[in-house]
Design an enzyme around this catalytic site. Structure first.
Site, PDB file in Angstrom:
ATOM      1  N   GLU A 142      -0.143   4.734   2.807  1.00  0.00           N
ATOM      2  CA  GLU A 142      -0.688   4.494   1.464  1.00  0.00           C
ATOM      3  C   GLU A 142      -1.826   3.471   1.486  1.00  0.00           C
ATOM      4  O   GLU A 142      -1.740   2.409   0.857  1.00  0.00           O
ATOM      5  CB  GLU A 142       0.411   4.036   0.509  1.00  0.00           C
ATOM      6  CG  GLU A 142       1.421   5.109   0.205  1.00  0.00           C
ATOM      7  CD  GLU A 142       2.340   4.745  -0.955  1.00  0.00           C
ATOM      8  OE1 GLU A 142       2.517   3.548  -1.234  1.00  0.00           O
ATOM      9  OE2 GLU A 142       2.889   5.672  -1.569  1.00  0.00           O
ATOM     10  N   GLU A 298       6.180  11.818   0.073  1.00  0.00           N
ATOM     11  CA  GLU A 298       7.211  10.932  -0.484  1.00  0.00           C
ATOM     12  C   GLU A 298       7.442  11.255  -1.943  1.00  0.00           C
ATOM     13  O   GLU A 298       6.491  11.533  -2.684  1.00  0.00           O
ATOM     14  CB  GLU A 298       6.760   9.469  -0.452  1.00  0.00           C
ATOM     15  CG  GLU A 298       6.712   8.821   0.882  1.00  0.00           C
ATOM     16  CD  GLU A 298       6.338   7.348   0.744  1.00  0.00           C
ATOM     17  OE1 GLU A 298       6.516   6.769  -0.351  1.00  0.00           O
ATOM     18  OE2 GLU A 298       5.851   6.785   1.722  1.00  0.00           O
TER      19      GLU A 298
HETATM   20  C1  GLA Z   1       5.612   3.963  -1.367  1.00  0.00           C
HETATM   21  C2  GLA Z   1       5.737   3.575   0.098  1.00  0.00           C
HETATM   22  C3  GLA Z   1       7.140   3.583   0.592  1.00  0.00           C
HETATM   23  C4  GLA Z   1       8.091   3.010  -0.427  1.00  0.00           C
HETATM   24  C5  GLA Z   1       7.941   3.762  -1.699  1.00  0.00           C
HETATM   25  C6  GLA Z   1       8.889   3.300  -2.772  1.00  0.00           C
HETATM   26  O1  GLA Z   1       5.473   5.286  -1.553  1.00  0.00           O
HETATM   27  O2  GLA Z   1       4.937   4.373   0.939  1.00  0.00           O
HETATM   28  O3  GLA Z   1       7.193   2.840   1.776  1.00  0.00           O
HETATM   29  O4  GLA Z   1       7.793   1.670  -0.633  1.00  0.00           O
HETATM   30  O5  GLA Z   1       6.645   3.563  -2.183  1.00  0.00           O
HETATM   31  O6  GLA Z   1       8.804   4.099  -3.883  1.00  0.00           O
END
Ligand code: GLA
Length: 681
Positions: A142, A298
């Site tokens: 991210e 995710e």
């Molecule tokens: C992001 C991060 C993860 C986690 C999620 C929690 O997507 O990439 O590591 O922290 O948020 O929702």
């Protein structure tokens, strides 16, 4: 079909690993992302690597037939690195250092961070480039999520280099930034600073360039890591997880550098229309690389932890949202995360395997989804044949955010309103860049395309010339690529297409308790005409018509009787100018009218908006996001169970994937002809 999630074995003792693998098999997990935050575990000190645990778990996963999306582990620098090289740390807009004890505490332009990250990726690639378990590579994590813009001294130096490359000489920069205003003329690139907090409004051209630079600085980091992986012979697809319409990175540009687009999506279960915001993100991801699958990297199984109130998903919702992504082109459904963390900042975050174990609703739903996905046979032809496109451009977004506007309004908010209206009408939508190939579309909508390049304008002009229907809203074609006004007023590039220009923005008052929602009197601009009645907010622009025909007029207030919506024949197409930003229902009214004008049928008129239908080449996916059971007139063969339905009947959060009806080429050409005939009328 990928099914699984982030797996952080380093947080658990080894006896748990055996159980993890057993339960992953039970849930039919096919892919886990390993190592995202493992830097300190892999490299406990500079020059020292501990591979034993990672070798072991990769071997165990491989033996169990589970693929690995191996992370480069660079997202959270270890304490030793920060201690030895404090220049790693990023700095916020106010000049405050962002310290460790969390994650993403690195300045992308820090030479120390780049060297250490590079060395780590070299070591990981050398060891695992050809590991049979590794079927995908996950670079960092991210990018920009917490630190989209870094204002450190490293950023300062890199920004100067970036500007020098762009402008070559400082006179060109002075012209582009309009530095004669407020005594900002710079005599050399070494006088430039990052755009930290200042006493008052900052130079909008400089702010825009700083956002471009910041996106590029992160992308440069991604490319550095990716190239190291490639150098070591990695052939598996390389990705990094995007975040839907994330303001910090120009994903049109980023998408060119990844092998597969992947995305993290966390709609808020408290929001009644959360399924539209996730569909928006899914379609944006699908559009970034047209015709190619992408991947939901995710999503939460239940509650997250980063909102003031973290509602759980309702029963069935984890599957419904996974299927929604798959329907819109995702090559699977991955979650954050496999097993709930017992310690650390995300203790309350849900997981596929909850703290309470397998006797839970989440586990039941996960195993059911795993089974369903394993039984699903899709040809993978994700084409949805959208005839309607929404222009989405990060540079227009950044320019809008950087200027002191007559009224401030979120670019993503307005884009979402148009997307939501079309979603509610069951109209498939692609997102496009202003310079994308538009030839397949009947309608292109450009919400607040504030910054418009000459190339973008000429592409949009050709679209209309050759028969397209093109609608703009206020704040379109206002500034050039430097965030400055062009000579000669507004809509200097699109005025022929629109047959109209705006001469005044007509800012409407905002209600203090509910900014932007409009209130009585001046803060609303009711209008009516052919589309019906609608209420404008934020702006009521004053249009000067140069050939356009008014189709709706403002009903009262300062613009009473003046055009609120116009159309203009241009070439074989039509340009529409909407002079205000309607409320949600107003956008729906105008969207429905525009579809009719352009001869695009409403495919499922009468079905509630909470029913989502995605018609792909290889399947028809139907989901019920509403709170009521709905019986539809849809029939066909279920691609999961093989059962045949005469009328699809769905409870809340239920979904079905049907085999598509046999489609004849004649039917396709009949539809095209019908559209053309209609447009002639
Ligand atoms: C992001 C991060 C993860 C986690 C999620 C929690 O997507 O990439 O590591 O922290 O948020 O929702």
């Amino acid at each position: 079909m990928y099914f699984g999630g982030d797996y952080n074995p380093e947080q658990f003792p080894r006896d748990v690993w055996e159980e993890d693998i057993r339960l992953m098999r039970e849930a039919r997990v096919t892919l886990v992302t390993v190592g995202v935050f493992s830097w300190s575990r892999i490299q406990p000190a500079e020059g020292t690597f501990d591979w034993e645990w990672l070798d072991t778990i990769l071997g165990m996963l491989h033996d169990a037939g589970i693929g690995v999306d191996l992370a480069t582990a660079t997202a959270s620098p270890p304490p030793w690195a920060v201690k030895a090289y404090p220049d790693i740390l990023p700095v916020d807009e106010h000049g405050r250092t962002l310290y460790p004890n969390s994650r993403q505490h690195y300045a992308p332009t820090s030479p120390s961070y780049r060297r250490l990250a590079g060395e780590l990726v070299e070591a990981i690639a050398e060891r695992y480039a050809h590991h049979p378990a590794v079927v995908m590579w996950h670079v960092n994590n991210e990018y920009g999520c917490h630190v989209a813009q870094d204002y450190s001294d490293n950023a300062r130096d890199a920004f100067r280099r970036w500007l020098e490359e762009k402008y070559v000489n400082v006179e060109a920069l002075n012209r582009a930034w309009g530095t004669a205003f407020w005594s900002q003329i710079v005599g050399g690139f070494d006088e430039i600073l990052p755009l930290r907090t200042a006493p008052y409004s900052r130079n909008p051209s400089a702010l825009l360039d700083f956002k471009r630079f910041s996106s590029d600085a992160l992308l440069d980091l991604y490319v550095m890591e990716r190239d190291i992986l490639r150098k070591h012979g990695v052939t598996a697809p390389i990705t990094t997880n995007f975040m839907g319409p994330f303001p910090g990175a120009d994903y049109w540009r980023w998408a060119e550098e990844v092998d597969i687009v992947s995305n993290d999506v966390y709609p808020d279960p408290n929001e009644p229309f959360a399924y539209r915001s996730s569909a928006f993100a899914d379609d944006l991801m699908r559009s970034l690389r047209p015709g190619q699958p992408w991947l939901t990297m995710e999503q939460a199984t239940e509650a997250v932890l980063f909102r003031p109130s973290n509602a759980p998903k309702s029963p069935g919702q984890l599957a419904a949202q996974s299927i929604q992504g798959i329907a819109r082109g995702s090559a699977g459904a991955l979650f954050f995360q496999w097993r709930q963390s017992p310690r650390g900042a995300e203790q309350f975050h849900s997981a596929m395997l909850p703290h309470a174990g397998t006797a839970t609703r989440v586990w039941q739903e996960i195993t059911r989804l795993g089974r369903d996905l394993s039984e699903l046979s899709l040809t993978g032809d994700t084409g949805i044949g959208a005839r309607v496109a929404i222009v989405f451009d990060w540079h227009a977004w950044w320019a809008l955010e950087s200027a002191d506007l007559p009224v401030s309004i979120g670019y993503d908010q307005v884009s979402a309103q148009w997307y939501d209206a079309l979603h509610g009408l069951h109209i498939p939508v692609d997102f496009v860049h202003p310079e994308s190939d538009l030839s397949r579309y009947r309608i292109v909508i450009a919400p607040m395309l504030y910054l418009l390049t000459e190339r973008g304008a000429s592409n949009l002009t050709s679209f209309v010339e050759s028969g397209g229907h093109f609608l703009v809203t206020p704040y379109t074609d206002i500034v050039d690529e430097n965030n400055g006004f062009r000579v000669g007023g507004f809509q200097t590039l699109l005025r022929d297409v629109l047959g109209a220009t705006s001469v005044e923005f007509g800012a409407l008052a905002l209600r203090a308790d509910d900014p932007g929602e409009g209130g009585p009197g001046e803060s609303e601009a009711p209008a009516d005409g052919e589309p019906g009645e609608f209420v404008g907010r934020y702006l009521a622009e004053q249009l000067v018509l140069q050939g356009a025909r008014p189709r709706a007029r403002f009903g009262h207030g300062r613009r009473r009787g003046e055009p609120a919506l116009t159309s203009n024949r241009f070439g074989d197409g039509v340009g529409y100018y909407l002079a205000t930003l309607p409320s949600g229902s107003g956008v729906e009214t105008i969207a429905a009218w525009l579809l009719a004008e352009a001869g695009v049928d409403l495919p499922h008129a009468g079905l509630p908006g909470t029913i989502e239908i995605v018609e792909r080449q290889d399947s028809i996916v139907v989901l019920n996001h509403g709170a009521e059971r709905v019986t539809t007139a849809l029939s066909g063969r279920d691609l999961v169970t093989g059962a045949t339905f005469d009328a699809v009947d769905l409870h809340p959060n239920e979904w079905v994937m049907l085999a598509p009806p046999a489609r004849s080429e004649d039917a396709d050409s009949e539809q095209t002809e019908r559209i053309h005939e209609h447009a002639e009328l």
